[in-house]
Each structure stands twice: as structure tokens, then as C-alpha cells.
Design a protein around this motif. Structure first.
Motif, PDB file in Angstrom:
ATOM      1  N   ILE A   6       0.807  -1.462   0.136  1.00 16.54           N
ATOM      2  CA  ILE A   6       0.175  -0.133   0.043  1.00 16.54           C
ATOM      3  C   ILE A   6       0.988   1.145  -0.122  1.00 16.54           C
ATOM      4  O   ILE A   6       1.508   1.442   0.934  1.00 16.54           O
ATOM      5  N   GLY A   7       0.816   2.143  -1.199  1.00 12.64           N
ATOM      6  CA  GLY A   7       1.866   3.057  -1.158  1.00 12.64           C
ATOM      7  C   GLY A   7       3.082   2.838  -2.052  1.00 12.64           C
ATOM      8  O   GLY A   7       4.118   2.379  -1.417  1.00 12.64           O
ATOM      9  N   GLY A   8       2.780   3.049  -3.256  1.00 11.52           N
ATOM     10  CA  GLY A   8       4.094   2.649  -4.164  1.00 11.52           C
ATOM     11  C   GLY A   8       4.915   4.042  -4.492  1.00 11.52           C
ATOM     12  O   GLY A   8       5.558   4.233  -5.523  1.00 11.52           O
ATOM     13  N   GLY A   9       5.291   4.628  -3.438  1.00  4.78           N
ATOM     14  CA  GLY A   9       6.275   6.036  -3.579  1.00  4.78           C
ATOM     15  C   GLY A   9       7.771   5.535  -3.574  1.00  4.78           C
ATOM     16  O   GLY A   9       8.094   4.272  -3.931  1.00  4.78           O
ATOM     17  N   VAL A  30       0.356  -3.576  -5.908  1.00 11.41           N
ATOM     18  CA  VAL A  30       0.735  -2.287  -5.553  1.00 11.41           C
ATOM     19  C   VAL A  30      -0.496  -1.206  -5.633  1.00 11.41           C
ATOM     20  O   VAL A  30      -1.134  -1.219  -6.558  1.00 11.41           O
ATOM     21  N   THR A  31      -0.670  -0.615  -4.623  1.00  7.00           N
ATOM     22  CA  THR A  31      -1.490   0.786  -5.020  1.00  7.00           C
ATOM     23  C   THR A  31      -0.733   1.998  -4.439  1.00  7.00           C
ATOM     24  O   THR A  31       0.336   2.032  -4.032  1.00  7.00           O
ATOM     25  N   ALA A  32      -1.223   3.050  -4.723  1.00  7.96           N
ATOM     26  CA  ALA A  32      -0.914   4.456  -4.663  1.00  7.96           C
ATOM     27  C   ALA A  32      -2.149   5.626  -4.706  1.00  7.96           C
ATOM     28  O   ALA A  32      -3.439   4.948  -4.796  1.00  7.96           O
ATOM     29  N   HIS A  33      -1.815   6.824  -4.416  1.00  3.99           N
ATOM     30  CA  HIS A  33      -3.059   7.726  -4.238  1.00  3.99           C
ATOM     31  C   HIS A  33      -3.442   8.108  -5.721  1.00  3.99           C
ATOM     32  O   HIS A  33      -4.415   8.431  -6.065  1.00  3.99           O
ATOM     33  N   THR A  34      -2.475   8.181  -6.695  1.00  5.02           N
ATOM     34  CA  THR A  34      -2.617   8.633  -8.294  1.00  5.02           C
ATOM     35  C   THR A  34      -2.220   7.353  -8.856  1.00  5.02           C
ATOM     36  O   THR A  34      -1.320   6.741  -8.870  1.00  5.02           O
ATOM     37  N   GLN A  35      -3.037   7.616 -10.161  1.00  3.48           N
ATOM     38  CA  GLN A  35      -3.040   6.332 -11.169  1.00  3.48           C
ATOM     39  C   GLN A  35      -1.429   6.720 -12.073  1.00  3.48           C
ATOM     40  O   GLN A  35      -0.796   5.979 -12.449  1.00  3.48           O
ATOM     41  N   GLN A  36      -0.791   8.002 -12.042  1.00  4.04           N
ATOM     42  CA  GLN A  36       0.595   8.318 -12.478  1.00  4.04           C
ATOM     43  C   GLN A  36       1.613   7.324 -11.753  1.00  4.04           C
ATOM     44  O   GLN A  36       2.488   6.982 -12.514  1.00  4.04           O
ATOM     45  N   THR A  37       1.228   7.392 -10.504  1.00  3.71           N
ATOM     46  CA  THR A  37       2.489   6.729  -9.957  1.00  3.71           C
ATOM     47  C   THR A  37       2.383   5.187 -10.359  1.00  3.71           C
ATOM     48  O   THR A  37       3.531   4.509 -10.545  1.00  3.71           O
ATOM     49  N   LEU A  38       1.126   4.849 -10.027  1.00  2.00           N
ATOM     50  CA  LEU A  38       1.023   3.258 -10.447  1.00  2.00           C
ATOM     51  C   LEU A  38       1.587   3.217 -11.993  1.00  2.00           C
ATOM     52  O   LEU A  38       2.030   1.835 -12.345  1.00  2.00           O
ATOM     53  N   ASP A  39       1.094   3.907 -12.898  1.00  2.00           N
ATOM     54  CA  ASP A  39       1.586   3.833 -14.477  1.00  2.00           C
ATOM     55  C   ASP A  39       3.214   3.634 -14.452  1.00  2.00           C
ATOM     56  O   ASP A  39       3.883   2.901 -15.294  1.00  2.00           O
ATOM     57  N   ARG A  40       3.771   4.488 -13.548  1.00  3.27           N
ATOM     58  CA  ARG A  40       5.257   4.694 -13.724  1.00  3.27           C
ATOM     59  C   ARG A  40       5.792   3.310 -13.041  1.00  3.27           C
ATOM     60  O   ARG A  40       6.888   2.888 -13.681  1.00  3.27           O
ATOM     61  N   VAL A  44       8.322   0.097 -15.492  1.00  6.09           N
ATOM     62  CA  VAL A  44       9.275  -0.659 -15.107  1.00  6.09           C
ATOM     63  C   VAL A  44       9.134  -2.031 -14.555  1.00  6.09           C
ATOM     64  O   VAL A  44       9.995  -3.018 -14.767  1.00  6.09           O
ATOM     65  N   CYS A  45       7.992  -2.395 -13.980  1.00  7.83           N
ATOM     66  CA  CYS A  45       7.626  -3.872 -13.784  1.00  7.83           C
ATOM     67  C   CYS A  45       6.342  -4.173 -14.198  1.00  7.83           C
ATOM     68  O   CYS A  45       5.152  -4.348 -13.396  1.00  7.83           O
ATOM     69  N   PRO A  46       6.210  -4.522 -15.465  1.00  6.14           N
ATOM     70  CA  PRO A  46       5.033  -4.743 -16.135  1.00  6.14           C
ATOM     71  C   PRO A  46       4.381  -6.198 -15.590  1.00  6.14           C
ATOM     72  O   PRO A  46       3.007  -6.344 -15.760  1.00  6.14           O
ATOM     73  N   GLY A  47       4.872  -6.831 -14.908  1.00  6.86           N
ATOM     74  CA  GLY A  47       4.354  -8.132 -14.240  1.00  6.86           C
ATOM     75  C   GLY A  47       3.522  -8.014 -12.851  1.00  6.86           C
ATOM     76  O   GLY A  47       2.861  -8.950 -12.651  1.00  6.86           O
ATOM     77  N   ILE A  48       3.522  -6.695 -12.554  1.00  7.51           N
ATOM     78  CA  ILE A  48       3.021  -6.703 -11.207  1.00  7.51           C
ATOM     79  C   ILE A  48       1.537  -5.985 -11.596  1.00  7.51           C
ATOM     80  O   ILE A  48       1.123  -5.645 -12.733  1.00  7.51           O
ATOM     81  N   THR A  49       0.611  -6.123 -10.521  1.00  2.00           N
ATOM     82  CA  THR A  49      -0.798  -5.631 -10.697  1.00  2.00           C
ATOM     83  C   THR A  49      -0.816  -4.491  -9.839  1.00  2.00           C
ATOM     84  O   THR A  49      -0.298  -4.326  -8.892  1.00  2.00           O
ATOM     85  N   ALA A  50      -1.628  -3.354 -10.452  1.00  2.00           N
ATOM     86  CA  ALA A  50      -1.469  -1.978  -9.883  1.00  2.00           C
ATOM     87  C   ALA A  50      -2.885  -1.493  -9.979  1.00  2.00           C
ATOM     88  O   ALA A  50      -3.618  -1.670 -10.726  1.00  2.00           O
ATOM     89  N   THR A  51      -3.510  -0.982  -8.886  1.00  2.00           N
ATOM     90  CA  THR A  51      -4.645  -0.697  -8.424  1.00  2.00           C
ATOM     91  C   THR A  51      -4.941   0.492  -7.610  1.00  2.00           C
ATOM     92  O   THR A  51      -4.036   0.792  -6.557  1.00  2.00           O
ATOM     93  N   LEU A  52      -6.049   1.359  -7.849  1.00  2.00           N
ATOM     94  CA  LEU A  52      -5.877   2.419  -6.679  1.00  2.00           C
ATOM     95  C   LEU A  52      -6.828   2.057  -5.616  1.00  2.00           C
ATOM     96  O   LEU A  52      -7.043   2.861  -4.575  1.00  2.00           O
ATOM     97  N   ASP A  53      -7.654   0.780  -5.644  1.00  2.00           N
ATOM     98  CA  ASP A  53      -8.407   0.363  -4.721  1.00  2.00           C
ATOM     99  C   ASP A  53      -7.876  -0.554  -3.577  1.00  2.00           C
ATOM    100  O   ASP A  53      -7.261  -1.519  -3.685  1.00  2.00           O
TER     101      ASP A  53
END
Ligand SMILES: NC(=O)c1ccc[n+]([C@@H]2O[C@H](COP(=O)([O-])OP(=O)(O)OC[C@H]3O[C@@H](n4cnc5c(N)ncnc54)[C@H](OP(=O)(O)O)[C@@H]3O)[C@@H](O)[C@H]2O)c1
Length: 255
Positions: A6-9, A30-40, A44-53
Motif C-alpha cells: 500500500i503506497g508505491g512511492g 501495489v496501490t497508490a494515491h494517483t494513477q500516475q504513480t501506478l503507471d510509472r 518498469v515492472c510490467p508483471g505486477i498488478t496495480a490498483t487505486l483500490d
């Protein structure tokens, strides 16, 4: 083992990248507050799952790592409480205590390169957490009273080492090197010193004896550092947190 961060900073992102490099990408959410962080991170790690939820991210996890800023911890725990159930909750947030957190861990951002020095506070599940964090560097399980000391030396310590490196660079530039060259030279000198200590097991002062000639220039430089209270400045810098934990932290780790 499924891991939700929780928090991909800076810190959470370094763990995501480090664990991905260790072959765990498919197990990471991984989660973050903004989509921009998840996209970044996805870039670099295309195999992960990223969500804002956050709640959804926690549902399938075995271990949940809280890597949000300290003041957000309480709110995030309240948000994910229903999905947490019996999942192992690990927090890397500096100085924040909460009854729902199972294990406190203090890694550093070199986790991205498998070079973290992570402190894990003694707890029933500390070994499980240490096993996971040992995939991104070295790990030490320590009593609570040494967590802040570990954070100062290895977490904040990275910044202190960078300052020394910058000072070396500035001295190098003054003597005629371009900044990039000076940086490379300072880094290699540092790496050489670390390798020497690792390979030989020598105490730093014994290694210094190998570099100094009586009456030579190295000892003159070392003494200049002493005249400027370099040792004292470093010791004081590490001991700025004066609190009860430190007042009782007199027993060495391996006593
Ligand atoms: N940085 C270090 O060297 C270091 C070392 C050890 C421990 N820590 C600890 O790690 C924690 C994070 O520090 P940091 O330096 O990584 O901070 P950071 O770079 O600001 O990262 C925090 C992350 O949390 C995300 N976030 C904010 N609100 C959120 C929410 N409600 N739900 C999910 N994600 C949320 C942010 O998303 P956005 O990016 O989208 O805003 C950001 O990615 C702190 O508690 C700190 O004490 C840091």
C-alpha cells in the motif's frame, strides 16, 4: 506468497522493483494515491498488478506492507480493516505504532537494487517477514529498542553517506575534475573501502593503517578530519533522537 504494497512511492516503489527483480512480480499488487504513480511502476515492472483500490488490493494477499507516509497509516488501516482479517500486516512507516500492525520493518530504498539493510522488530511472525525482505538485501531481527538506531544507521544513513560523497566530489572539482568524473572517483573509492572491509574482515582503523605512511599525506588528511570533529559530527548526527527507547538501549545486540 501474495504481497500487497500500500503506497508505491519512494520506499514502496523500491520494494516493488526489488521484489520484481527477485522474480516475485506476479505475486505483487501495489496501490497508490494517483494513477500516475501506478503507471510509472507498471512501466518498469510490467508483471505486477496495480490498483487505486486499497481494499480490493488487500483481498488476495498473504502479506500486506504499509508504505504510506506515517500520518496516513491510521486512515489506511481503517480503510482496509474489513479485508485484512488474518493477513499479516507489516508497516515500514517510521515511528508509527498501531495495535493492528503485526510486524514493524525498517528497510531502505536500496531495496530496489537488492541492497537494503532492513531491520525487523522482534515479533511472532518476524522470521516470515525477514525471509521476504532478505530477497532485497540484508535483514536483522532486533528488539524494539534498536529499531530507531537501525533506522538512523541504515535508513537515514544512506543520506549521510551521500553527503560525504558530495563533499568528496566538491573537493575533487576544486582540484580539477569535472563533477561526473569526481562522482565516479568518489563512488569507486567508497566501493573499494567497502570491499576491502568485507573481504578482509578488518576493523576500519586497521585498514586505515594500511593506507597511511608515517609522516605522509593520508594521515595529515585524516587528522584534518579530526580537527574538524568529523567523528563527533557523525556520532551526533546518528544520535539526534533522544527518547526513552534510546535511554534504555544500553545492551549490545548480541550480548
Ligand atoms: N523513503 C525512505 O527512504 C524510507 C525508508 C524507510 C521507511 N520509509 C517509510 O515509508 C513510508 C513512505 O515513505 P516514502 O518516502 O516512500 O513516501 P512517498 O514517496 O511519498 O510515498 C508514499 C506513497 O503513498 C501513496 N499514497 C498516499 N496516500 C495513499 C493512500 N490513501 N492509499 C494508498 N497509497 C497512498 C502515494 O501515492 P502517490 O505517489 O500517487 O501520491 C505514494 O506513492 C513512510 O512512512 C516512511 O516513514 C521511507
Amino acid at each position: 506468497m501474495k504481497i500487497t504494497i500500500i503506497g508505491g512511492g519512494n520506499m514502496g516503489g523500491a520494494l516493488v522493483k526489488g521484489w520484481s527483480k527477485a522474480g516475485l512480480a506476479a505475486d505483487i499488487v501495489v496501490t497508490a494515491h494517483t494513477q500516475q504513480t501506478l503507471d510509472r511502476l507498471k512501466e518498469v515492472c510490467p508483471g505486477i498488478t496495480a490498483t487505486l483500490d486499497n481494499s480490493k488490493a488487500v483481498e488476495g494477499a498473504d502479506i500486506v506492507v504499509l508504505a504510506v507516509k506515517p500520518w496516513l497509516v491510521e486512515g489506511v488501516i481503517a480503510e482496509i480493516k474489513a479485508s485484512l482479517k488474518d493477513k499479516l500486516l507489516v508497516s515500514v512507516a517510521a515511528g508509527i505504532r498501531h495495535e493492528r500492525i503485526d510486524v514493524y520493518a525498517m528497510p531502505n530504498i536500496a531495496a530496489e537494487f537488492g541492497e537494503s539493510m532492513t531491520f525487523i522488530e522482534e515479533a511472532p511472525k518476524a522470521v516470515v517477514v525477514a525471509e521476504l525482505f532478505s530477497k532485497v538485501g540484508q535483514c536483522k531481527i532486533v528488539p524494539q529498542r534498536l529499531m530507531n538506531a537501525g533506522m538512523m544507521m541504515a535508513g537515514c544513513g544512506i543520506a549521510y553517506v551521500m553527503r560525504f560523497l558530495r563533499a568528496m566530489m566538491e573537493g575533487g572539482v576544486e582540484m580539477g575534475f569535472y563533477p561526473d568524473e569526481a562522482k565516479e572517483i568518489a563512488m569507486q573509492a567508497m566501493q573499494g573501502a567497502v570491499s576491502l572491509l568485507r573481504e578482509t574482515g578488518l576493523h576500519p582503523e586497521a585498514a586505515i593503517d594500511k593506507v597511511t605512511t608515517p609522516g605522509g599525506i593520508t594521515i595529515k588528511g585524516l587528522n584534518e578530519l579530526d580537527h574538524a570533529a568529523f567523528n563527533s559530527a557523525v556520532i551526533r548526527c546518528l544520535n539526534i533522537m533522544k527518547n526513552e527507547e534510546f535511554a534504555t538501549a544500553l545492551e549490545p545486540l548480541n550480548s
